[in-house]
Design a protein around this motif. Structure first.
Motif, mmCIF file in Angstrom:
data_model
loop_
_atom_site.group_PDB
_atom_site.id
_atom_site.type_symbol
_atom_site.label_atom_id
_atom_site.label_comp_id
_atom_site.label_asym_id
_atom_site.label_seq_id
_atom_site.Cartn_x
_atom_site.Cartn_y
_atom_site.Cartn_z
ATOM 1 N N ARG A 112 0.855 -1.188 0.000
ATOM 2 C CA ARG A 112 0.000 0.000 0.000
ATOM 3 C C ARG A 112 0.890 1.236 0.000
ATOM 4 N NH1 ARG A 112 -4.558 0.669 4.787
ATOM 5 N NH2 ARG A 112 -5.943 2.180 3.757
ATOM 6 N N VAL A 113 0.505 2.261 -0.758
ATOM 7 C CA VAL A 113 1.221 3.536 -0.789
ATOM 8 C C VAL A 113 0.330 4.582 -0.126
ATOM 9 C CG1 VAL A 113 2.377 5.250 -2.226
ATOM 10 C CG2 VAL A 113 2.298 2.843 -2.976
ATOM 11 N N LEU A 114 0.880 5.262 0.886
ATOM 12 C CA LEU A 114 0.118 6.276 1.609
ATOM 13 C C LEU A 114 0.803 7.627 1.517
ATOM 14 C CD1 LEU A 114 0.163 3.539 3.871
ATOM 15 C CD2 LEU A 114 -1.892 4.827 4.401
ATOM 16 N N ASP A 115 0.031 8.661 1.295
ATOM 17 C CA ASP A 115 0.514 10.036 1.344
ATOM 18 C C ASP A 115 0.452 10.478 2.800
ATOM 19 O OD1 ASP A 115 0.764 12.838 1.359
ATOM 20 O OD2 ASP A 115 -0.269 13.069 -0.558
ATOM 21 N N ILE A 116 1.621 10.745 3.396
ATOM 22 C CA ILE A 116 1.688 11.116 4.808
ATOM 23 C C ILE A 116 2.079 12.586 4.972
ATOM 24 C CG2 ILE A 116 2.123 8.785 5.673
ATOM 25 C CD1 ILE A 116 5.127 9.505 5.764
ATOM 26 N N SER A 117 1.818 13.402 3.946
ATOM 27 C CA SER A 117 2.166 14.821 4.046
ATOM 28 C C SER A 117 1.423 15.482 5.207
ATOM 29 C CB SER A 117 1.860 15.545 2.728
ATOM 30 O OG SER A 117 0.533 15.316 2.311
ATOM 31 N N ASN A 118 0.245 14.970 5.527
ATOM 32 C CA ASN A 118 -0.460 15.373 6.740
ATOM 33 C C ASN A 118 -0.511 14.147 7.649
ATOM 34 O OD1 ASN A 118 -2.133 16.189 8.796
ATOM 35 N ND2 ASN A 118 -3.886 16.671 7.500
ATOM 36 N N PRO A 119 0.410 14.035 8.615
ATOM 37 C CA PRO A 119 0.466 12.819 9.438
ATOM 38 C C PRO A 119 -0.808 12.546 10.224
ATOM 39 C CG PRO A 119 2.481 14.115 9.671
ATOM 40 C CD PRO A 119 1.492 14.981 8.942
ATOM 41 N N LYS A 120 -1.613 13.578 10.436
ATOM 42 C CA LYS A 120 -2.866 13.367 11.156
ATOM 43 C C LYS A 120 -3.939 12.746 10.265
ATOM 44 C CE LYS A 120 -2.255 17.156 14.462
ATOM 45 N NZ LYS A 120 -2.833 18.410 15.002
ATOM 46 N N ALA A 121 -3.733 12.797 8.959
ATOM 47 C CA ALA A 121 -4.732 12.268 8.022
ATOM 48 C C ALA A 121 -4.062 11.669 6.802
ATOM 49 C CB ALA A 121 -5.708 13.369 7.617
ATOM 50 N N PRO A 122 -3.310 10.563 6.958
ATOM 51 C CA PRO A 122 -2.703 9.906 5.795
ATOM 52 C C PRO A 122 -3.777 9.487 4.796
ATOM 53 C CG PRO A 122 -1.791 9.046 7.832
ATOM 54 C CD PRO A 122 -2.975 9.879 8.210
ATOM 55 N N ARG A 123 -3.369 9.482 3.536
ATOM 56 C CA ARG A 123 -4.317 9.182 2.460
ATOM 57 C C ARG A 123 -3.745 8.083 1.569
ATOM 58 N NH1 ARG A 123 -4.613 11.169 -2.719
ATOM 59 N NH2 ARG A 123 -2.887 12.602 -2.271
ATOM 60 N N THR A 124 -4.515 7.046 1.337
ATOM 61 C CA THR A 124 -4.077 5.966 0.462
ATOM 62 C C THR A 124 -4.105 6.431 -0.986
ATOM 63 O OG1 THR A 124 -4.902 4.265 1.967
ATOM 64 C CG2 THR A 124 -4.555 3.618 -0.322
ATOM 65 N N VAL A 125 -2.975 6.263 -1.680
ATOM 66 C CA VAL A 125 -2.914 6.642 -3.092
ATOM 67 C C VAL A 125 -2.812 5.429 -4.012
ATOM 68 C CG1 VAL A 125 -1.920 8.902 -2.591
ATOM 69 C CG2 VAL A 125 -0.400 6.972 -3.030
ATOM 70 N N ALA A 126 -2.446 4.274 -3.478
ATOM 71 C CA ALA A 126 -2.388 3.059 -4.297
ATOM 72 C C ALA A 126 -2.386 1.834 -3.400
ATOM 73 C CB ALA A 126 -1.149 3.055 -5.185
ATOM 74 N N GLN A 127 -3.005 0.765 -3.881
ATOM 75 C CA GLN A 127 -2.935 -0.547 -3.247
ATOM 76 C C GLN A 127 -2.679 -1.566 -4.342
ATOM 77 O OE1 GLN A 127 -5.667 -1.201 0.286
ATOM 78 N NE2 GLN A 127 -6.845 0.380 -0.770
ATOM 79 N N VAL A 128 -1.579 -2.284 -4.220
ATOM 80 C CA VAL A 128 -1.159 -3.213 -5.268
ATOM 81 C C VAL A 128 -1.344 -4.641 -4.777
ATOM 82 C CG1 VAL A 128 0.761 -4.005 -6.694
ATOM 83 C CG2 VAL A 128 0.495 -1.559 -6.204
ATOM 84 N N LEU A 129 -2.204 -5.391 -5.451
ATOM 85 C CA LEU A 129 -2.433 -6.788 -5.113
ATOM 86 C C LEU A 129 -1.349 -7.634 -5.761
ATOM 87 C CD1 LEU A 129 -4.283 -8.959 -3.837
ATOM 88 C CD2 LEU A 129 -5.494 -9.063 -6.031
ATOM 89 N N CYS A 130 -0.523 -8.271 -4.921
ATOM 90 C CA CYS A 130 0.568 -9.107 -5.425
ATOM 91 C C CYS A 130 0.948 -10.092 -4.323
ATOM 92 C CB CYS A 130 1.760 -8.241 -5.838
ATOM 93 S SG CYS A 130 2.970 -9.100 -6.880
ATOM 94 N N PRO A 131 0.155 -11.147 -4.118
ATOM 95 C CA PRO A 131 0.354 -12.046 -2.979
ATOM 96 C C PRO A 131 1.722 -12.710 -2.984
ATOM 97 C CG PRO A 131 -1.785 -12.405 -4.010
ATOM 98 C CD PRO A 131 -1.010 -11.528 -4.933
ATOM 99 N N GLY A 132 2.265 -12.901 -1.779
ATOM 100 C CA GLY A 132 3.542 -13.576 -1.609
ATOM 101 C C GLY A 132 4.244 -13.132 -0.351
ATOM 102 N N SER A 133 3.962 -13.803 0.752
ATOM 103 C CA SER A 133 4.551 -13.368 2.022
ATOM 104 C C SER A 133 6.081 -13.352 1.932
ATOM 105 C CB SER A 133 4.110 -14.307 3.135
ATOM 106 O OG SER A 133 4.588 -15.624 2.912
ATOM 107 N N GLN A 134 6.829 -12.482 2.703
ATOM 108 C CA GLN A 134 6.228 -11.523 3.603
ATOM 109 C C GLN A 134 5.885 -10.208 2.927
ATOM 110 O OE1 GLN A 134 8.337 -12.537 7.812
ATOM 111 N NE2 GLN A 134 9.380 -11.008 6.636
ATOM 112 N N ASN A 135 6.363 -10.064 1.702
ATOM 113 C CA ASN A 135 6.239 -8.786 1.000
ATOM 114 C C ASN A 135 6.862 -7.638 1.783
ATOM 115 O OD1 ASN A 135 5.151 -9.600 -1.419
ATOM 116 N ND2 ASN A 135 3.028 -9.285 -0.823
ATOM 117 N N ASP A 136 8.008 -7.897 2.407
ATOM 118 C CA ASP A 136 8.799 -6.799 2.982
ATOM 119 C C ASP A 136 9.199 -5.861 1.855
ATOM 120 O OD1 ASP A 136 8.577 -7.811 5.500
ATOM 121 O OD2 ASP A 136 10.706 -8.230 5.783
#
Length: 500
Positions: A112-136
């Motif tokens: 998941r990619v989050l915009d944290i420019s406002n730490p009080k209200a992070p906003r999700t900008v992308a979620q990429v489905l790609c299974p395969g633990s651990q996905n570090d």
């Protein structure tokens, strides 16, 4: 709820109802090679606890000894700004990386990619489905790197689980182009021996080197044969990531026979993981230095030549360490903190029965110069708040808090929460702040809690396995100077020179 009282009051007697020896024996039967909760593509683990353990947890909640189920508590110098629950990716949340105003959160189902420019209200900008633990996950420039350590049918993001005994199965590194944060593009994959449980970047101007940590070979696994006594080194050309390839497999534990020269584990060292690779490596490029947490061993090595790392020192702790999990240098590179992930991250080890020295951090001084440097043990650190036997809790991923002249760290402890602690005096570490939730359940051990807790540009960010993405604000005269340190990028396993 904010607790203003002395956290030492949380030194309660939870866990004593179970005989210490019996509980310890049970923990040691948990294969430490399963170094982190790894349910593949399934839900997080749950395990029934005894009637007495469940009753004890409920009694502790009723008496106020531990927080209520899902209740948030913290020291008075931490503020919980927000929580962003899971969304399209329901799997286990894993590691974090940062770049500019973005946080990248790994998940067993993708990232998941989050915009944290406002730490009080992070906003999700992308979620990429790609299974395969651990996905570090880690990032460098326009590239994102993802570890796959579960056997898959192929290297695509549409792959399915497949036994590692089949030659066609795939595990390794995936590479994405993140020049457009809202639309990451999958550009390359590199298969590595025994997959990629975790990875560490050694970035250079034209290339990014990746140290791939993996372990637990078997003669029945065509792509993971013993002895697996080293790491894979991948070279990724920045301008042509599709040409990424393994360029070396340095042997870090040379020795005769099929097992190499690492810790032999049981029966020689009962309760200790046999070394068949590394779990995690942290590099300090400004010092050409790396520390490896390698199952039954901790190592210090030189990375002056990143394709050919050279081991300087090797240590073991066959009394209190079960599984060497991760490492963190202090800024001066005269100390390193190793973590012991007793119970594989899926057990309740923060209780009186286990005690303060197991499932803890081990603090080592680095003495000497050059290739003659040695690791010298100084002390252990473990959170001073016992947890219920329904809470998985053990030392896990953390980072430095950059304050000149001080050695300060924030660290995840699964359901033990987030701990901020001071190891400036390496023989006498102490906690200075904390944040945690009450147990996810009172009748089962349900895996959850903070996987990674890192300090980045003035805030603490935590990726909770079950609850999602948390943002914490730390306000303390001892840590406030760190707010003036701003980074363009942070992969915690590639430690920056904060004051360069």
């Amino acid at each position: 709820m904010t607790l203003l009282n002395d956290p030492r009051t949380r030194h309660r007697r939870l866990g004593v109802a179970a005989a210490a020896a019996g509980l310890l024996a049970a923990l040691l039967t948990v294969g430490p090679a399963a170094a982190t909760p790894d349910p593949g593509d399934g839900p997080a683990m749950q395990e029934q606890v005894s009637t007495s353990q469940a009753a004890e947890a409920k009694a502790a909640i009723a008496s106020g000894e531990i927080p209520g189920q899902d209740e948030i508590v913290h020291s008075d110098n931490i503020e919980h700004l927000t929580n962003i629950p899971k969304d399209a990716l329901p799997g286990t949340n894993s590691d974090l990386a940062f770049q500019g105003k973005y946080a990248f959160a790994g998940n067993y189902d993708g990232f998941r990619v989050l915009d944290i420019s406002n730490p009080k209200a992070p906003r999700t900008v992308a979620q990429v489905l790609c299974p395969g633990s651990q996905n570090d996950v880690s990032v460098s420039g326009n590239l994102l790197f993802l570890s796959t350590d579960s056997s898959r049918s192929d290297n695509s993001c549409n792959s399915t689980t497949q036994p590692a005994t089949e030659k066609s199965s795939w595990e390794g590194m995936k590479i994405f182009d993140i020049s457009d944060k809202a639309n990451p593009k999958y550009v390359a994959a590199v298969e590595t021996a025994c997959g990629s449980h975790t990875h560490t970047l050694v970035p250079q101007r034209k290339n990014v080197y990746i140290y791939v940590s993996s372990y637990s070979p078997s003669a029945t696994f065509p792509d993971c044969q013993p002895p697996h006594d080293g790491i894979s080194v991948i070279k990724v050309p920045r301008d042509a990531p599709e040409e990424a390839a393994v360029v070396n497999f340095p042997v870090l534990f040379p020795g005769e026979g099929a097992d190499g020269g690492g810790n032999p584990g049981a029966p020689t060292n009962p309760g200790v993981a046999k070394t068949t690779g590394c779990h995690d490596i942290t590099v300090l490029p400004s010092k050409d230095l790396a520390a490896g947490a390698c199952m039954g061993d901790g190592i210090l090595f030189s990375i002056k030549d990143p394709e050919h790392p050279k081991v300087i020192d090797q240590v073991e702790d066959n009394v209190n360490f079960a599984f060497w999990h991760s490492a963190t240098f202090n800024q001066k590179a005269d100390k390193v903190v190793f973590t012991d992930e007793l119970g594989g991250g899926g057990a309740a080890t923060c209780n009186a029965a286990i005690g303060p020295n197991r499932g803890a951090d081990g603090i080592y001084d680095i003495v000497g110069k050059g290739d003659d440097r040695k690791l010298v043990f100084k002390s252990y650190y473990k959170i001073p708040r016992h947890q219920a036997d329904t809470e998985n809790c053990v030392a896990h991923n953390g980072s430095l808090i950059p304050v000149r002249g001080k050695d300060l760290m924030v660290q995840a402890w699964y359901q033990g929460g987030v701990s901020v602690w001071d190891f400036t005096d390496s023989a006498n570490p102490k906690e200075i702040a904390y944040f945690e939730r009450g147990p996810l359940a009172t009748d089962t051990l349900k895996v959850g809690g903070s996987w990674s807790a890192y300090y980045y540009n003035g805030y603490i960010y935590s990726n909770d396995i079950a609850k999602g993405f948390d943002v914490l604000k730390l306000s303390d005269r001892r840590t406030d100077p760190a707010k003036w340190v701003h980074l363009r990028e942070l992969n915690v396993q590639t430690q920056p020179d904060y004051f360069d």
